[in-house]
Design a protein around this motif. Structure first.
Motif, PDB file in Angstrom:
ATOM      1  N   ALA A   1      24.234   0.409   6.323  1.00 19.94           N
ATOM      2  CA  ALA A   1      24.348  -0.602   7.141  1.00 19.94           C
ATOM      3  C   ALA A   1      23.039  -0.311   8.720  1.00 19.94           C
ATOM      4  O   ALA A   1      22.506   0.155   8.880  1.00 19.94           O
ATOM      5  CB  ALA A   1      25.498   0.166   7.868  1.00 19.94           C
ATOM      6  N   LEU A   2      22.731  -1.913   8.471  1.00 21.56           N
ATOM      7  CA  LEU A   2      21.145  -2.173   9.496  1.00 21.56           C
ATOM      8  C   LEU A   2      22.135  -2.805  10.131  1.00 21.56           C
ATOM      9  O   LEU A   2      23.163  -3.515  10.489  1.00 21.56           O
ATOM     10  CB  LEU A   2      19.869  -2.463   9.111  1.00 21.56           C
ATOM     11  N   VAL A   3      21.409  -3.230  11.426  1.00 24.96           N
ATOM     12  CA  VAL A   3      21.685  -3.948  12.541  1.00 24.96           C
ATOM     13  C   VAL A   3      20.742  -5.519  13.015  1.00 24.96           C
ATOM     14  O   VAL A   3      19.767  -5.403  12.545  1.00 24.96           O
ATOM     15  CB  VAL A   3      21.751  -3.849  14.179  1.00 24.96           C
ATOM     16  N   ASP A   4      21.293  -6.490  12.629  1.00 25.13           N
ATOM     17  CA  ASP A   4      19.633  -7.659  13.016  1.00 25.13           C
ATOM     18  C   ASP A   4      19.858  -8.049  14.096  1.00 25.13           C
ATOM     19  O   ASP A   4      20.270  -7.732  14.684  1.00 25.13           O
ATOM     20  CB  ASP A   4      20.654  -8.867  12.066  1.00 25.13           C
ATOM     21  N   GLU A   5      18.996  -9.270  14.126  1.00 24.37           N
ATOM     22  CA  GLU A   5      18.615  -9.537  15.951  1.00 24.37           C
ATOM     23  C   GLU A   5      19.935 -10.336  16.711  1.00 24.37           C
ATOM     24  O   GLU A   5      19.857  -9.726  17.867  1.00 24.37           O
ATOM     25  CB  GLU A   5      17.709 -10.299  15.741  1.00 24.37           C
ATOM     26  N   THR A   6      20.874 -10.815  16.492  1.00 27.20           N
ATOM     27  CA  THR A   6      22.059 -10.518  17.093  1.00 27.20           C
ATOM     28  C   THR A   6      22.941  -9.800  16.822  1.00 27.20           C
ATOM     29  O   THR A   6      24.266  -9.662  17.627  1.00 27.20           O
ATOM     30  CB  THR A   6      22.880 -11.799  16.118  1.00 27.20           C
ATOM     31  N   GLY A   7      22.542  -8.367  16.331  1.00 28.60           N
ATOM     32  CA  GLY A   7      23.824  -6.938  17.394  1.00 28.60           C
ATOM     33  C   GLY A   7      24.753  -6.726  15.629  1.00 28.60           C
ATOM     34  O   GLY A   7      25.535  -6.301  15.557  1.00 28.60           O
ATOM     35  N   LEU A   8      24.503  -7.871  14.811  1.00 25.29           N
ATOM     36  CA  LEU A   8      24.968  -7.812  13.568  1.00 25.29           C
ATOM     37  C   LEU A   8      25.269  -6.532  13.270  1.00 25.29           C
ATOM     38  O   LEU A   8      23.722  -6.535  11.924  1.00 25.29           O
ATOM     39  CB  LEU A   8      26.112  -9.307  12.679  1.00 25.29           C
ATOM     40  N   ALA A   9      26.557  -6.238  11.915  1.00 26.26           N
ATOM     41  CA  ALA A   9      25.948  -4.679  11.164  1.00 26.26           C
ATOM     42  C   ALA A   9      25.659  -5.251  10.238  1.00 26.26           C
ATOM     43  O   ALA A   9      26.904  -5.932   9.594  1.00 26.26           O
ATOM     44  CB  ALA A   9      27.169  -3.620  11.187  1.00 26.26           C
ATOM     45  N   ARG A  10      25.156  -5.090   8.797  1.00 28.23           N
ATOM     46  CA  ARG A  10      24.734  -6.035   7.568  1.00 28.23           C
ATOM     47  C   ARG A  10      24.497  -5.191   6.412  1.00 28.23           C
ATOM     48  O   ARG A  10      23.709  -4.011   6.752  1.00 28.23           O
ATOM     49  CB  ARG A  10      24.163  -7.322   7.530  1.00 28.23           C
ATOM     50  N   ASN A  11      25.480  -4.690   5.138  1.00 27.65           N
ATOM     51  CA  ASN A  11      24.482  -3.645   4.776  1.00 27.65           C
ATOM     52  C   ASN A  11      22.788  -4.738   3.529  1.00 27.65           C
ATOM     53  O   ASN A  11      23.130  -6.189   3.250  1.00 27.65           O
ATOM     54  CB  ASN A  11      25.260  -3.633   3.664  1.00 27.65           C
ATOM     55  N   PHE A  12      22.060  -3.340   3.849  1.00 27.32           N
ATOM     56  CA  PHE A  12      20.543  -4.203   3.430  1.00 27.32           C
ATOM     57  C   PHE A  12      20.708  -4.355   2.195  1.00 27.32           C
ATOM     58  O   PHE A  12      20.243  -6.547   2.224  1.00 27.32           O
ATOM     59  CB  PHE A  12      19.611  -3.108   3.646  1.00 27.32           C
TER      60      PHE A  12
ATOM     61  N   THR B   1      13.106   1.206  19.958  1.00 28.56           N
ATOM     62  CA  THR B   1      12.006   0.254  21.384  1.00 28.56           C
ATOM     63  C   THR B   1      12.656  -0.522  20.266  1.00 28.56           C
ATOM     64  O   THR B   1      14.036  -1.626  21.282  1.00 28.56           O
ATOM     65  CB  THR B   1      10.866   0.303  21.066  1.00 28.56           C
ATOM     66  N   ASP B   2      12.490  -1.266  19.057  1.00 25.11           N
ATOM     67  CA  ASP B   2      13.385  -2.855  18.944  1.00 25.11           C
ATOM     68  C   ASP B   2      14.619  -2.751  18.596  1.00 25.11           C
ATOM     69  O   ASP B   2      15.209  -2.420  17.458  1.00 25.11           O
ATOM     70  CB  ASP B   2      12.435  -2.588  17.770  1.00 25.11           C
ATOM     71  N   ARG B   3      15.640  -2.692  19.624  1.00 22.55           N
ATOM     72  CA  ARG B   3      16.985  -3.033  19.679  1.00 22.55           C
ATOM     73  C   ARG B   3      17.011  -4.369  19.740  1.00 22.55           C
ATOM     74  O   ARG B   3      16.029  -5.610  19.565  1.00 22.55           O
ATOM     75  CB  ARG B   3      17.253  -2.628  21.168  1.00 22.55           C
TER      76      ARG B   3
ATOM     77  N   LEU C   1      14.364  -8.211  19.393  1.00 27.30           N
ATOM     78  CA  LEU C   1      13.976  -8.302  17.682  1.00 27.30           C
ATOM     79  C   LEU C   1      13.871  -9.987  18.439  1.00 27.30           C
ATOM     80  O   LEU C   1      13.780 -10.658  17.729  1.00 27.30           O
ATOM     81  CB  LEU C   1      14.576  -8.065  16.412  1.00 27.30           C
ATOM     82  N   LEU C   2      15.633 -10.688  18.455  1.00 29.34           N
ATOM     83  CA  LEU C   2      16.128 -11.740  18.787  1.00 29.34           C
ATOM     84  C   LEU C   2      15.058 -12.404  19.653  1.00 29.34           C
ATOM     85  O   LEU C   2      14.327 -14.016  18.642  1.00 29.34           O
ATOM     86  CB  LEU C   2      17.034 -11.250  19.603  1.00 29.34           C
ATOM     87  N   ALA C   3      13.815 -12.136  20.818  1.00 30.57           N
ATOM     88  CA  ALA C   3      12.832 -12.543  21.577  1.00 30.57           C
ATOM     89  C   ALA C   3      11.918 -12.783  20.479  1.00 30.57           C
ATOM     90  O   ALA C   3      11.342 -13.718  20.542  1.00 30.57           O
ATOM     91  CB  ALA C   3      12.759 -11.835  22.212  1.00 30.57           C
ATOM     92  N   ALA C   4      11.424 -11.435  19.848  1.00 31.17           N
ATOM     93  CA  ALA C   4      10.624 -12.277  18.664  1.00 31.17           C
ATOM     94  C   ALA C   4      10.677 -13.296  17.709  1.00 31.17           C
ATOM     95  O   ALA C   4      10.859 -13.915  17.802  1.00 31.17           O
ATOM     96  CB  ALA C   4      10.228 -11.051  17.670  1.00 31.17           C
ATOM     97  N   ALA C   5      11.723 -13.338  16.989  1.00 30.01           N
ATOM     98  CA  ALA C   5      12.471 -14.200  16.362  1.00 30.01           C
ATOM     99  C   ALA C   5      12.744 -15.499  16.790  1.00 30.01           C
ATOM    100  O   ALA C   5      12.055 -16.520  16.549  1.00 30.01           O
ATOM    101  CB  ALA C   5      14.000 -14.146  16.149  1.00 30.01           C
ATOM    102  N   ARG C   6      12.977 -15.492  18.250  1.00 30.27           N
ATOM    103  CA  ARG C   6      12.999 -17.165  18.256  1.00 30.27           C
ATOM    104  C   ARG C   6      10.838 -17.560  18.947  1.00 30.27           C
ATOM    105  O   ARG C   6      10.624 -18.275  18.768  1.00 30.27           O
ATOM    106  CB  ARG C   6      13.134 -16.495  20.005  1.00 30.27           C
ATOM    107  N   GLN C   7      10.209 -16.398  19.476  1.00 31.58           N
ATOM    108  CA  GLN C   7       8.853 -16.666  19.232  1.00 31.58           C
ATOM    109  C   GLN C   7       8.687 -17.001  17.651  1.00 31.58           C
ATOM    110  O   GLN C   7       7.553 -18.228  18.427  1.00 31.58           O
ATOM    111  CB  GLN C   7       8.426 -15.384  19.272  1.00 31.58           C
TER     112      GLN C   7
ATOM    113  N   LEU D   1      15.663  -7.041  11.338  1.00 35.35           N
ATOM    114  CA  LEU D   1      16.799  -5.540  10.992  1.00 35.35           C
ATOM    115  C   LEU D   1      15.882  -4.602  12.122  1.00 35.35           C
ATOM    116  O   LEU D   1      14.691  -4.100  11.643  1.00 35.35           O
ATOM    117  CB  LEU D   1      16.622  -5.197   9.461  1.00 35.35           C
ATOM    118  N   THR D   2      16.827  -3.653  12.194  1.00 34.22           N
ATOM    119  CA  THR D   2      16.339  -2.629  13.130  1.00 34.22           C
ATOM    120  C   THR D   2      17.578  -1.694  12.616  1.00 34.22           C
ATOM    121  O   THR D   2      18.619  -1.844  11.496  1.00 34.22           O
ATOM    122  CB  THR D   2      16.265  -2.637  14.479  1.00 34.22           C
ATOM    123  N   GLY D   3      18.055  -0.160  13.759  1.00 39.02           N
ATOM    124  CA  GLY D   3      19.088   0.527  13.276  1.00 39.02           C
ATOM    125  C   GLY D   3      18.946   1.846  13.842  1.00 39.02           C
ATOM    126  O   GLY D   3      17.789   1.967  14.200  1.00 39.02           O
ATOM    127  N   ASP D   4      19.403   2.637  13.793  1.00 37.54           N
ATOM    128  CA  ASP D   4      19.341   3.787  14.250  1.00 37.54           C
ATOM    129  C   ASP D   4      17.628   4.793  13.265  1.00 37.54           C
ATOM    130  O   ASP D   4      18.216   4.214  12.168  1.00 37.54           O
ATOM    131  CB  ASP D   4      20.465   4.965  14.501  1.00 37.54           C
TER     132      ASP D   4
END
Length: 227
Positions: free
Chosen positions: A52-63, A119-121, A125-131, A141-144
């Protein structure tokens, strides 16, 4: 206050200009190298862990099962405080998503994995995705850190220092498990070539399965219009 705002705006303009200068130079490099063959590419064995990782919207998703699923996946490895290679790699992904068109998210997914998850919470990532004007089908994707390290290690992309990470793209098939690693900065056309090769390999495998299911004689008669 106006001076501070002006300085902040100037800084944003300088960063944006630097990214696009890099993209232009990179595009020129793609054009120059177009006749010199493809970038260094190798088939590779990887472990695509279903963690389980976390996408740019904060949603947990299995890779493996949710982000990739049964689609062809194109992966790159970035971190948001990078000012050179990562913005250019993300701009290149932006061109790939335009070439994919409606196939993005349906047949093919783009995935940007953070190599600096501390760093990449999700908000960063959402800011980068929008950019980079990410559309549905391009996931960041990020995660612990422990979980991200396991995923990156399985892909052969774990690094002790984000600034030292190698620039590469990985393209793989979520069904067959076939993966290739492309080092350096492949052009969008290079990436699309690998995507099409994997797509063709799927069709070939499906054709062989169909022949095996009905028997070669029946398949030949059907193609000849006998049946």
């Amino acid at each position: 206050m106006r001076l501070l705002r002006a300085r902040a705006h100037c800084g944003w303009l300088q960063r944006t200009a630097a990214i696009w200068v890099g993209v232009v130079l990179l595009s020129l490099g793609w054009a120059v190298s177009a006749g010199a063959g493809e970038p260094a590419t190798s088939s590779t064995d990887v472990q695509v862990l279903d963690l389980a990782l976390v996408d740019e919207t904060g949603l947990a998703r299995n890779f493996r099962s949710e982000v990739i699923g049964d689609r062809i996946a194109v992966l790159n490895f970035v971190y948001t405080t990078c000012k050179t290679a990562c913005p250019m790699a993300s701009a290149m992904f932006g061109q790939v998503q335009e070439q994919l068109g409606p196939r993005l998210g349906e047949e093919v997914v783009l995935v940007s994995l953070s190599i600096d998850p501390v760093t990449d919470r999700p908000a960063r990532l959402l800011a980068a995705a929008r950019q980079f004007h990410s559309k549905a089908g391009w996931t960041w994707l990020t995660g612990d850190k422990a979980t991200m390290d396991r995923v990156l290690h399985g892909l052969g992309a774990v690094v002790s220092n984000a600034a030292d990470h190698p620039t590469m793209v990985m393209i793989g098939d979520g069904i067959s498990g076939q993966w290739v690693r492309v080092l350096g900065f492949p052009s969008p056309d290079d990436i699309m070539t690998h995507v099409e090769r994997l797509r063709d390999a799927r069709r070939h495998a499906a054709g062989k399965m169909a022949v095996s299911a009905v028997g070669p004689g029946a398949a030949m008669r059907r193609e000849a219009g006998v049946e």
